[in-house]
Design a protein around this motif. Structure first.
Motif, short mmCIF file in Angstrom:
data_model
loop_
_atom_site.label_atom_id
_atom_site.label_comp_id
_atom_site.label_asym_id
_atom_site.label_seq_id
_atom_site.Cartn_x
_atom_site.Cartn_y
_atom_site.Cartn_z
N SER A 12 0.83 -1.20 0.00
CA SER A 12 0.00 0.00 0.00
C SER A 12 0.86 1.25 0.00
O SER A 12 0.57 2.23 -0.69
CB SER A 12 -0.92 0.01 1.22
OG SER A 12 -1.81 -1.09 1.18
N SER A 13 1.94 1.21 0.79
CA SER A 13 2.86 2.34 0.84
C SER A 13 3.51 2.58 -0.51
O SER A 13 3.65 3.72 -0.97
CB SER A 13 3.94 2.09 1.90
OG SER A 13 4.91 3.10 1.87
N PHE A 14 3.89 1.48 -1.19
CA PHE A 14 4.50 1.60 -2.52
C PHE A 14 3.51 2.17 -3.52
O PHE A 14 3.83 3.06 -4.30
CB PHE A 14 4.99 0.23 -2.98
CG PHE A 14 5.50 0.22 -4.40
CD1 PHE A 14 6.74 0.74 -4.71
CD2 PHE A 14 4.71 -0.28 -5.43
CE1 PHE A 14 7.21 0.76 -6.01
CE2 PHE A 14 5.16 -0.27 -6.74
CZ PHE A 14 6.41 0.25 -7.03
N ASP A 15 2.28 1.64 -3.51
CA ASP A 15 1.26 2.12 -4.44
C ASP A 15 0.99 3.61 -4.24
O ASP A 15 0.86 4.36 -5.21
CB ASP A 15 -0.04 1.33 -4.24
CG ASP A 15 0.08 -0.10 -4.75
OD1 ASP A 15 1.01 -0.36 -5.53
OD2 ASP A 15 -0.76 -0.93 -4.36
N THR A 18 3.94 5.76 -5.60
CA THR A 18 4.05 5.85 -7.05
C THR A 18 2.94 6.67 -7.68
O THR A 18 3.03 7.02 -8.86
CB THR A 18 4.05 4.45 -7.68
OG1 THR A 18 2.88 3.72 -7.27
CG2 THR A 18 5.28 3.66 -7.27
N ILE A 19 1.89 6.97 -6.93
CA ILE A 19 0.84 7.86 -7.43
C ILE A 19 1.11 9.30 -7.01
O ILE A 19 1.00 10.23 -7.81
CB ILE A 19 -0.54 7.41 -6.91
CG1 ILE A 19 -0.93 6.07 -7.52
CG2 ILE A 19 -1.60 8.46 -7.23
CD1 ILE A 19 -2.21 5.48 -6.94
N GLY A 261 5.05 5.03 -12.35
CA GLY A 261 4.93 4.05 -11.27
C GLY A 261 4.66 2.64 -11.71
O GLY A 261 4.32 1.78 -10.89
N THR A 262 4.78 2.34 -13.02
CA THR A 262 4.68 0.96 -13.47
C THR A 262 6.04 0.29 -13.26
O THR A 262 7.05 0.77 -13.77
CB THR A 262 4.29 0.89 -14.96
OG1 THR A 262 2.97 1.43 -15.11
CG2 THR A 262 4.29 -0.54 -15.48
N ALA A 263 6.04 -0.79 -12.49
CA ALA A 263 7.30 -1.43 -12.10
C ALA A 263 7.90 -2.20 -13.27
O ALA A 263 7.20 -2.95 -13.96
CB ALA A 263 7.06 -2.38 -10.93
N HIS A 272 -3.11 4.31 -16.74
CA HIS A 272 -3.43 5.54 -16.02
C HIS A 272 -2.20 6.16 -15.39
O HIS A 272 -2.05 7.38 -15.33
CB HIS A 272 -4.50 5.26 -14.95
CG HIS A 272 -4.10 4.27 -13.92
ND1 HIS A 272 -3.65 3.00 -14.25
CD2 HIS A 272 -4.07 4.34 -12.55
CE1 HIS A 272 -3.37 2.34 -13.13
NE2 HIS A 272 -3.61 3.13 -12.11
N ARG A 273 -1.28 5.31 -14.94
CA ARG A 273 -0.05 5.83 -14.33
C ARG A 273 0.92 6.30 -15.40
O ARG A 273 1.64 7.28 -15.20
CB ARG A 273 0.59 4.75 -13.46
CG ARG A 273 -0.25 4.38 -12.26
CD ARG A 273 0.53 3.55 -11.29
NE ARG A 273 -0.31 3.14 -10.16
CZ ARG A 273 0.15 2.46 -9.12
NH1 ARG A 273 1.43 2.10 -9.07
NH2 ARG A 273 -0.65 2.13 -8.13
N THR A 274 0.94 5.62 -16.52
CA THR A 274 1.80 6.05 -17.63
C THR A 274 1.39 7.43 -18.11
O THR A 274 2.24 8.24 -18.49
CB THR A 274 1.73 5.04 -18.78
OG1 THR A 274 2.28 3.80 -18.33
CG2 THR A 274 2.50 5.51 -20.00
N PHE A 275 0.10 7.72 -18.08
CA PHE A 275 -0.39 9.04 -18.45
C PHE A 275 0.29 10.12 -17.58
O PHE A 275 0.73 11.16 -18.09
CB PHE A 275 -1.91 9.10 -18.28
CG PHE A 275 -2.52 10.44 -18.52
CD1 PHE A 275 -2.72 10.90 -19.81
CD2 PHE A 275 -2.88 11.27 -17.46
CE1 PHE A 275 -3.28 12.16 -20.06
CE2 PHE A 275 -3.43 12.52 -17.69
CZ PHE A 275 -3.63 12.96 -18.99
N LEU A 276 0.38 9.86 -16.28
CA LEU A 276 1.05 10.81 -15.38
C LEU A 276 2.53 10.93 -15.72
O LEU A 276 3.10 12.03 -15.72
CB LEU A 276 0.88 10.36 -13.93
CG LEU A 276 -0.53 10.40 -13.34
CD1 LEU A 276 -0.53 9.84 -11.92
CD2 LEU A 276 -1.07 11.82 -13.35
N GLY A 277 3.16 9.80 -16.02
CA GLY A 277 4.58 9.82 -16.35
C GLY A 277 4.85 10.62 -17.62
O GLY A 277 5.83 11.37 -17.69
N VAL A 278 4.00 10.47 -18.61
CA VAL A 278 4.15 11.24 -19.86
C VAL A 278 3.97 12.73 -19.58
O VAL A 278 4.71 13.57 -20.15
CB VAL A 278 3.14 10.76 -20.92
CG1 VAL A 278 3.09 11.72 -22.11
CG2 VAL A 278 3.50 9.37 -21.40
N LEU A 279 3.06 13.08 -18.71
CA LEU A 279 2.88 14.49 -18.34
C LEU A 279 4.15 15.06 -17.73
O LEU A 279 4.54 16.20 -18.04
CB LEU A 279 1.72 14.64 -17.36
CG LEU A 279 0.31 14.80 -17.93
CD1 LEU A 279 -0.69 15.02 -16.81
CD2 LEU A 279 0.24 15.94 -18.92
#
Length: 323
Positions: A12-15, A18-19, A261-263, A272-279
């Motif tokens: 949970s802490s890791f998730d 990464t968000i 945050g994709t491992a 959804h996380r890749t979207f943040l990374g691209v931003l």
């Protein structure tokens, strides 16, 4: 019981980390670049960021699917370039639909080859796709002779660069639609569930009855088809097929996936996380352009940011040792 509880708390802490980290990075970058140049924080520049990052987002989404199963595809940039060249060569004869079908089909076949070689020869995906990168680059240069491929049909540039809805360029809508569709696929379909299962533990997934080989091949094939679509979009944006257009996509797409945050070990993350990374990547790149940071310094900064992002978002619980 205590050990299980500890593992859940760690996960949970890791998730959460990464968000929160990508969102915090986006806020800090926007604040900093706006302070350095108020023009950065404007609707016009926001649309610029969207246009500049749309192809990267689509390619990063393709890479995300492969990384979720614990593999990696180093051929994505070269595949986008090749399919972009093919789109430019075919659009005058077959129209936008025919050119798109050709590019997506070729992308899917290359992905099928990647997946077949990885699973059939049991060779690490890193090595297979590194070899495929070289092959695709050679084929692209053979076809184009190192020159840009021009075309007469204006329908493709009009479709990609036009703004049919709310004044937002269509290329941005294409990228957002791809993100939404793949997010649904990953979280609401059997294929998506199996991606996480394979990435979380391939042997465990196989013992649970998952057709691991089949789904790995399908994942590579789907990623290749998405890269083919990205090739068409890129050619429409530029108005020509260029043999170097996708050269920066590989590293930037992997960086975006990791920053979101994709491992890299698989089984954690998603579109959804890749979207943040691209931003993060897009805002950082655009901000350095707006504040007139020279290109050499930009490369240094991006490299440092990638290393920092990996160190902060890597799930160390999945590694017994670092090699």
């Amino acid at each position: 019981m205590t050990e299980v509880s500890s593992t859940k708390n760690s996960r949970s802490s890791f998730d959460l980390r990464t968000i929160v980290l990508p969102i915090a990075a986006i806020i800090v970058l926007i604040a900093y670049f706006t302070y350095m140049n108020p023009l950065f924080f404007s609707p016009a520049n926001a649309l610029n960021i969207g246009r500049q990052s749309s192809v990267l987002l689509i390619v990063a989404l393709a890479g995300t699917l492969v990384i979720l199963i614990g593999s990696i595809d180093l051929s994505v940039g070269a595949l986008v370039t090749l399919t972009g060249i093919l789109a430019a060569l075919t659009v005058d004869r077959f129209g936008v639909f025919g050119a798109t079908l050709t590019a997506v089909g070729v992308g899917g076949v290359v992905g099928l080859l990647n997946g077949g070689l990885v699973t059939g020869l049991k060779v690490p995906s890193f090595l297979v796709t590194l070899g495929m990168l070289s092959i695709l680059s050679g084929v692209t240069n053979q076809i184009s002779q190192g020159q840009s491929i021009l075309f007469m049909d204006g329908a493709l540039p009009d479709l990609v660069n036009g703004a049919a809805l709310l004044g937002v360029p269509n290329v941005i809508w294409f990228a957002l639609l791809a993100t939404a569709v793949l997010t649904v696929v990953v979280f609401r379909t059997k294929l998506g569930r199996y991606l996480y299962a394979i990435g979380g533990g391939e042997i465990v997934a196989a013992n649970a009855g998952v057709a691991v080989v089949f789904y790995k091949v399908v994942t590579f094939m789907l990623a290749g088809a998405i890269c083919g679509f990205a090739g068409v979009i890129m050619t429409g944006q530029v108005g020509a097929g260029t043999p170097t257009a996708g050269s920066s996509l590989l590293l930037n797409s992997i960086a975006a996936v990791v920053m979101g945050g994709t491992a890299l070990s698989g089984g954690i993350g998603g579109p959804h996380r890749t979207f943040l990374g691209v931003l993060v990547i897009a805002i950082l790149t655009n901000g350095m352009d707006v504040t007139e940071v020279n290109s050499f310094t930009q490369d240094i900064v991006k490299g440092l940011v990638i290393i920092l992002a990996v160190s902060l978002t890597i799930d160390r619980s999945k590694y017994s040792f670092i090699k």
